[in-house]
Design a protein around this motif. Structure first.
Motif, PDB file in Angstrom:
ATOM      1  N   ALA A 114      -8.985  -2.171   6.282  1.00 57.84           N
ATOM      2  CA  ALA A 114      -8.003  -1.941   5.597  1.00 57.84           C
ATOM      3  C   ALA A 114      -6.993  -3.202   5.257  1.00 57.84           C
ATOM      4  O   ALA A 114      -6.629  -3.672   6.444  1.00 57.84           O
ATOM      5  N   ARG A 115      -6.494  -3.487   4.255  1.00 60.90           N
ATOM      6  CA  ARG A 115      -5.240  -4.408   4.264  1.00 60.90           C
ATOM      7  C   ARG A 115      -4.131  -3.724   3.983  1.00 60.90           C
ATOM      8  O   ARG A 115      -4.021  -2.815   2.968  1.00 60.90           O
ATOM      9  N   GLY A 116      -2.936  -4.017   4.408  1.00 62.78           N
ATOM     10  CA  GLY A 116      -1.784  -3.333   4.154  1.00 62.78           C
ATOM     11  C   GLY A 116      -0.622  -3.979   4.880  1.00 62.78           C
ATOM     12  O   GLY A 116      -0.665  -4.897   5.655  1.00 62.78           O
ATOM     13  N   ILE A 117       0.510  -3.067   5.197  1.00 56.73           N
ATOM     14  CA  ILE A 117       1.766  -3.455   6.004  1.00 56.73           C
ATOM     15  C   ILE A 117       1.328  -3.264   7.233  1.00 56.73           C
ATOM     16  O   ILE A 117       0.893  -2.323   7.747  1.00 56.73           O
ATOM     17  N   ALA A 118       1.472  -4.192   8.072  1.00 60.14           N
ATOM     18  CA  ALA A 118       1.292  -4.170   9.596  1.00 60.14           C
ATOM     19  C   ALA A 118       2.305  -3.186  10.036  1.00 60.14           C
ATOM     20  O   ALA A 118       3.450  -2.996   9.562  1.00 60.14           O
ATOM     21  N   VAL A 119       1.709  -2.369  11.151  1.00 56.15           N
ATOM     22  CA  VAL A 119       2.362  -1.417  11.739  1.00 56.15           C
ATOM     23  C   VAL A 119       3.866  -2.036  12.339  1.00 56.15           C
ATOM     24  O   VAL A 119       3.548  -3.046  13.154  1.00 56.15           O
ATOM     25  N   GLU A 150       3.930  -9.833  -1.940  1.00 56.37           N
ATOM     26  CA  GLU A 150       3.668  -8.839  -2.981  1.00 56.37           C
ATOM     27  C   GLU A 150       2.170  -8.182  -2.897  1.00 56.37           C
ATOM     28  O   GLU A 150       2.016  -7.232  -3.311  1.00 56.37           O
ATOM     29  N   VAL A 151       1.234  -9.241  -2.756  1.00 55.11           N
ATOM     30  CA  VAL A 151      -0.330  -8.746  -2.825  1.00 55.11           C
ATOM     31  C   VAL A 151      -0.368  -7.527  -1.842  1.00 55.11           C
ATOM     32  O   VAL A 151      -1.129  -6.823  -1.985  1.00 55.11           O
ATOM     33  N   THR A 152      -0.042  -8.054  -0.673  1.00 52.67           N
ATOM     34  CA  THR A 152      -0.388  -6.991   0.450  1.00 52.67           C
ATOM     35  C   THR A 152       0.386  -5.561   0.094  1.00 52.67           C
ATOM     36  O   THR A 152      -0.393  -4.534   0.235  1.00 52.67           O
ATOM     37  N   LEU A 153       1.654  -5.682  -0.150  1.00 53.56           N
ATOM     38  CA  LEU A 153       2.447  -4.290  -0.636  1.00 53.56           C
ATOM     39  C   LEU A 153       1.709  -3.875  -1.812  1.00 53.56           C
ATOM     40  O   LEU A 153       1.543  -2.640  -1.737  1.00 53.56           O
ATOM     41  N   GLY A 154       1.417  -4.557  -2.704  1.00 52.85           N
ATOM     42  CA  GLY A 154       0.573  -3.927  -4.040  1.00 52.85           C
ATOM     43  C   GLY A 154      -0.659  -3.054  -3.548  1.00 52.85           C
ATOM     44  O   GLY A 154      -0.980  -2.183  -3.719  1.00 52.85           O
ATOM     45  N   ARG A 155      -1.627  -4.042  -2.876  1.00 58.56           N
ATOM     46  CA  ARG A 155      -2.925  -3.355  -2.169  1.00 58.56           C
ATOM     47  C   ARG A 155      -2.539  -2.129  -1.462  1.00 58.56           C
ATOM     48  O   ARG A 155      -3.153  -1.041  -1.586  1.00 58.56           O
ATOM     49  N   SER A 156      -1.454  -2.192  -0.734  1.00 58.06           N
ATOM     50  CA  SER A 156      -1.139  -1.034   0.074  1.00 58.06           C
ATOM     51  C   SER A 156      -0.941   0.209  -0.469  1.00 58.06           C
ATOM     52  O   SER A 156      -0.775   1.489  -0.286  1.00 58.06           O
ATOM     53  N   ILE A 157      -0.496   0.093  -1.833  1.00 67.60           N
ATOM     54  CA  ILE A 157       0.056   1.199  -2.732  1.00 67.60           C
ATOM     55  C   ILE A 157      -1.275   1.764  -3.178  1.00 67.60           C
ATOM     56  O   ILE A 157      -1.686   2.981  -3.235  1.00 67.60           O
ATOM     57  N   LEU A 158      -2.035   0.899  -3.873  1.00 67.62           N
ATOM     58  CA  LEU A 158      -3.137   1.185  -4.598  1.00 67.62           C
ATOM     59  C   LEU A 158      -4.367   1.876  -3.745  1.00 67.62           C
ATOM     60  O   LEU A 158      -4.693   2.898  -4.037  1.00 67.62           O
TER      61      LEU A 158
END
Lengths: 206, 206
Positions: free
Chosen positions: A172-177, A186-194
């Motif tokens: 999973a790609r997303g915002i680190a804990v 933006e790319v990471t944040l976008g992916r973490s929503i999708l």
């Protein structure tokens, strides 16, 4: 830099070939060794030589190993049908440290990087494809870095496995804990929503 | 950190004993060596071992040397009656790099530091005192660091040489060339005023 001794000069030059170690640091390290008992330097020197000459790579997963087959691959309690594909030995260590993965690994030895002259044939890709084609593998988890080279490598292997029955996933790609949203790219944040996950799943962290 | 190989673990542990190199850096260096040709690692390993086992210290000045007497002490064009007293081999290199000194050196091998258990007998002080007492030395220039330990060491040697006819000086303390006055510490600035030099002398920089 001028040295009053060829021996020192040679030792410094060799040390300075290591990544991130300049001549000044190399000199500091070499002068430190001079103050140490000769045995200490012998231990270091022998450990490096022995490591380089005797190290084996696991026949199955290409991880470093002292035996023909590494401890992870030969461990009967690990799930042999779940393979995590990584670039590097360090990635194996990082994932092992999480204690969240019970499958086995496959170390590619790098990423496809045409600019640096690294093609699929220099990597441990064929052995992975063959292993999967032989059967017995349920899932491949790709844990490569999220760069163009990493994505290219995953896509290349994905294509090689077309028609083979195996589940393919990526970490999973997303915002680190612990990270704050406003500083995320933006790319990471976008992916973490999708790729959002059901709340109950998210709570099963460990 | 868990290693899948004892060989790697040992090499990392030995590397991590070097000052300023933590386990993580040691691992990075060791994994780099794994990717290098085995010969490269052999060169490094042998250079370190050879350096530590074959290095000599100059009989006269205690500088590192490949011969019994170092290149500086055995150079007939250097002024043998002018001795610059330094803590460390690195200080010799630093002063040599300035190309402003034409005398010879005496390497103490450290400073008197009672807290760390370093007394005068562990340093190359006796041989210096004897050398001066034998005659033929016109001036000693102390180039030690300006700390309590450095000052103590200079004072100790100074007392040992009481009654011996030799000029004793220390390197100038002052504002570094290129530094701005407002950032200088008070002690240094104060000294630089008390020990001011005639303008014509100051211009003879090199």
């Amino acid at each position: 830099m001028e040295f009053s001794s060829k021996l020192i000069e040679q030792a410094v030059n060799e040390m300075a070939q290591l990544p991130g170690i300049g001549k000044r640091t190399a000199l500091r390290l070499v002068l430190h060794m001079l103050k140490q008992p000769a045995e200490q330097v012998k231990f270091l020197s022998e450990a490096l030589l022995k490591m380089r000459e005797e190290i084996k790579f696991c026949k199955s997963c290409h991880n470093i190993s002292d035996e023909e087959v590494c401890d992870i691959c030969s461990n009967p309690r690990r799930n042999q049908s779940l393979i995590c594909v990584v670039e590097d030995i360090r990635d194996v260590m990082a994932i092992e440290n999480t204690r969240q993965f019970n499958g086995i690994y496959h170390v590619l030895g790098g990423k496809i990087a045409p600019i640096e002259g690294i093609g699929p044939s220099q990597l441990n890709i064929n052995s992975l494809v063959e292993k999967v084609k032989l059967g017995g593998v349920d899932e491949l988890i790709f844990a490569l870095s999220s760069t163009m080279e990493g994505d290219t490598t995953v896509f290349y292997i994905y294509k090689q496995l077309k028609g083979v029955e195996v589940k393919i996933s990526t970490i999973a790609r997303g915002i680190a804990v612990g990270d704050e949203l406003e500083y995320a790219d933006e790319v990471t944040l976008g992916r973490s929503i999708l790729q959002r996950v059901p709340y109950e799943n998210a709570m099963k962290s460990s």
